[in-house]
Design an enzyme around this catalytic site. Structure first.
Site, short mmCIF file in Angstrom:
data_model
loop_
_atom_site.label_atom_id
_atom_site.label_comp_id
_atom_site.label_asym_id
_atom_site.label_seq_id
_atom_site.Cartn_x
_atom_site.Cartn_y
_atom_site.Cartn_z
N ASP A 222 0.91 -1.15 0.00
CA ASP A 222 0.00 0.00 0.00
C ASP A 222 0.93 1.19 0.00
O ASP A 222 1.58 1.48 1.00
CB ASP A 222 -0.87 0.00 1.25
CG ASP A 222 -1.85 1.17 1.24
OD1 ASP A 222 -1.46 2.27 0.80
OD2 ASP A 222 -3.00 0.99 1.67
N HIS A 223 1.04 1.88 -1.13
CA HIS A 223 2.13 2.86 -1.24
C HIS A 223 2.00 3.99 -0.22
O HIS A 223 2.97 4.66 0.08
CB HIS A 223 2.30 3.35 -2.68
CG HIS A 223 1.31 4.39 -3.12
ND1 HIS A 223 0.05 4.09 -3.52
CD2 HIS A 223 1.42 5.74 -3.20
CE1 HIS A 223 -0.58 5.20 -3.86
NE2 HIS A 223 0.22 6.23 -3.66
N HIS A 285 -5.75 2.90 1.32
CA HIS A 285 -4.96 4.03 1.82
C HIS A 285 -5.60 4.68 3.06
O HIS A 285 -4.95 4.92 4.06
CB HIS A 285 -4.77 5.09 0.74
CG HIS A 285 -4.25 4.55 -0.56
ND1 HIS A 285 -3.37 3.51 -0.63
CD2 HIS A 285 -4.49 4.92 -1.85
CE1 HIS A 285 -3.08 3.28 -1.91
NE2 HIS A 285 -3.76 4.11 -2.66
C1 BG6 Z 1 -3.69 5.01 -6.23
C2 BG6 Z 1 -5.04 5.13 -6.88
O1 BG6 Z 1 -3.65 3.89 -5.39
O2 BG6 Z 1 -3.43 6.17 -5.49
C3 BG6 Z 1 -5.12 6.39 -7.74
O3 BG6 Z 1 -5.30 3.99 -7.68
C4 BG6 Z 1 -4.73 7.60 -6.95
O4 BG6 Z 1 -6.44 6.55 -8.26
C5 BG6 Z 1 -3.40 7.35 -6.24
O5 BG6 Z 1 -4.64 8.70 -7.84
C6 BG6 Z 1 -3.07 8.50 -5.31
O6 BG6 Z 1 -1.77 8.33 -4.85
P1 BG6 Z 1 -0.89 9.58 -4.42
O7 BG6 Z 1 0.37 8.98 -3.92
O8 BG6 Z 1 -0.74 10.43 -5.62
O9 BG6 Z 1 -1.68 10.27 -3.35
#
Ligand code: BG6
Length: 545
Positions: A222-223, A285
């Site tokens: 989960d980044h 997230h």
């Molecule tokens: C991803 C989603 O997991 O996270 C995208 O699939 C979203 O739709 C993105 O734009 C948002 O990530 P960050 O790091 O730009 O907040």
């Protein structure tokens, strides 16, 4: 592995614990950099990273640029190689050329031709069908790579394919004996999102993965957990003595977690039609952020201890019955509008989206947490595409003072003294952009009269630390190599988050959005009006980041 940075050194696995011992002291910080960090460290063991889905967007935009940045910082192991796989035919040379372009465009660090040449020598590509014959071909190639790069038979498999390939791939790896850690070789699996579509499919996926891999071998990515500011929430809470005593229902009125995006669906219309905002952002997230804000202090920063605490919090979320889903949530979909003064199309006009689609691009919801810390202090969550600004933040709204001796005094014009009192304190954790933390409190306006205005005490990453934060994928890829699963979701965490979201999805399916009122917010607005009414019912307001 070639060492593009020339440092040839490993890296401290300096998680939160190391930071809390003083590494974050500002004067020293300005003088340190990745090289110092690398020098202080234990290197990850040698390994080959096998990327399934290497011709896809994730590999190009995130994975290889992150690996290149790690290489430049001297943080990759000495024996390292990447083996990309995909269905399309491509030579190593063509793969390297595509990745060179990707690194130039997307890496955090500046492109350096000499560093690139050293890094590129470790990039390989195998075209394969996702079938037993393909796996045999891959296995042969991996043996050659082991010999050429000294990767010692250690492998990290990365599933960056569409999710439909996860189960077949895991089965194939299991059947080919490629998932077993025999003779001391490491075999790990990193799995991208989406992890299932609901609780049942997430469980099925967990079961299928477990046929080939043991849970400790599995790293569900989960980044958001790799973001520096998200990790800092734990440091803020547990490395400081003054906040934890007030981090509870007695002092906190409510919590608001917002993931607001100005972007639309960016060419991912077909995926988004399947997913929607709840699955795309909330289930993973935002639930992870809620768990980190709400969990009990872990006894140490070991992966299992931290994840035990997170899962306890997720388990304490009061179940939402599908029949109550509409009372606890608001759905929205954007129409055409304006972002930063530029016209943008509505969701239904995006490529890959049904012209009559009812899919949600916005969700607001309320969670009640049934434990002693949070009883009566709700968590409001919201996310949306095409909102007026990009802002991911956690707002901790404290309770009002029990009595204001100043309530007979006037507010400043344009100031923020509400009738009968002072604005409550607000602690704001800005995850992105403008990463930092601010604390809002009332201050006396200089002058003869007793006038009060809210002011902010502000910490900004950008000005307090001279160092650039690594990209989330850099941190997570390195942790997977080091075998540290703290920042990855365990099977029970994923299932608990799905438990909450699946009940909502079930309720939504039974009560589809009103066609006559979809879409219900223009691009560039803060979501549908119903979302404002939703929180006002509780006597509260959304923040406008
Ligand atoms: C991803 C989603 O997991 O996270 C995208 O699939 C979203 O739709 C993105 O734009 C948002 O990530 P960050 O790091 O730009 O907040």
């Amino acid at each position: 592995m070639p060492d593009p940075g020339g440092a040839g050194r490993g890296r401290a696995h300096d998680g939160v614990a190391a930071t809390s011992t003083g590494a974050g002291a500002i004067p020293g910080e300005a003088a340190t950099g990745p090289a110092d960090e690398a020098a202080a460290a234990a290197a990850p063991p040698p390994c080959a990273l096998v990327i399934f889905g290497a011709s896809g967007d994730l590999t190009r935009r995130k994975l290889v640029p992150a690996l290149y940045a790690l290489a430049c910082d001297g943080l990759l192991p000495a024996g390292f190689a990447v083996v990309g796989t995909g269905r399309s035919e491509m030579s190593d040379a063509a793969f390297r050329e595509t990745m060179r372009d990707a690194v130039t465009r997307f890496a955090r660090v500046r492109f350096d031709a000499a560093a690139w040449e050293r890094f590129a020598a470790a990039l390989h590509y195998v075209a394969m069908e996702y079938a037993a014959s393909g796996l045999a071909r891959l296995s042969e190639r991996l043996e050659a790579v082991d010999r050429a790069h000294g990767t010692g038979g250690n492998r990290i498999y990365y599933f960056a394919t569409p999710p439909s390939a996860f189960v077949p791939l895991a089965e194939l790896l299991g059947e080919a004996g490629m998932s077993q850690e025999e003779g001391g070789a490491l075999r790990r699996l990193v799995v991208e999102k989406p992890f299932g579509r609901n609780l049942a499919t997430a469980r099925e996926l967990n079961t299928a993965l477990h046929h080939a891999f043991e849970e400790p071998q599995i790293y569900r990515i989960d980044h958001y957990l790799g973001k520096e500011t998200v990790q800092n929430v734990m440091v803020f809470r547990f490395a400081n003595g003054i906040f934890e005593p007030i981090w509870n229902r007695q002092y906190i009125d409510h919590v608001q977690i917002t993931v607001a995006e100005t972007l639309g669906v960016e060419g991912r219309g077909a995926y988004y039609e399947e997913a929607g905002a709840l699955r795309d952002i909330i289930q993973n997230h935002v639930m992870q952020l809620a768990a980190i804000v709400g969990m009990e202090p872990p006894g140490n920063f070991e992966a299992e201890t931290v994840r035990d605490e997170k899962v306890k919090l997720l388990r304490a979320i009061r179940p939402i019955h599908p029949d109550d889903a509409l009372r606890h949530t608001v759905r929205g979909q954007y129409a055409a509008g304006e972002i930063d003064g530029e016209p943008v199309p509505g969701y239904r006009e995006e490529p890959g989206v049904e012209p009559e689609s009812l899919r949600e691009t916005y969700v607001a919801m309320k969670l009640d947490i049934d434990n002693w810390r949070w009883a009566g202090t709700p968590f409001y969550l919201r996310t949306g595409k095409r909102l007026p600004s990009r802002a991911t933040e956690i707002a901790i709204q404290f309770r009002r003072v029990p009595h204001s001796p100043f309530s007979g005094h006037r507010a400043t014009p344009g100031g923020a003294l509400p009738p009968g009192g002072i604005e409550p304190n607000l602690l704001l954790v800005r995850i992105q952009p403008d990463e930092g933390i601010s604390l809002r409190f009332g201050a006396k306006v200089p002058g003869q009269s007793m006038r009060i205005r809210s002011v902010d005490m502000d910490f900004r990453y950008g000005s307090s630390f001279a160092r650039q934060s690594p990209d989330a994928y850099e941190r997570l890829l390195l942790d997977a190599m080091l075998g540290d699963a703290t920042l990855f979701a365990r099977e029970d965490e994923v299932e608990e988050a799905w438990r909450v979201c699946t009940a909502i999805l079930d309720g939504w399916r039974a009560h589809p959005p009103d066609r006559a009122h979809t879409p219900n917010y223009p691009a560039g607005a803060w979501g549908p009006e119903a979302a404002d009414a939703f929180i006002r019912r509780d006597g509260r307001e959304w923040r406008r980041p």
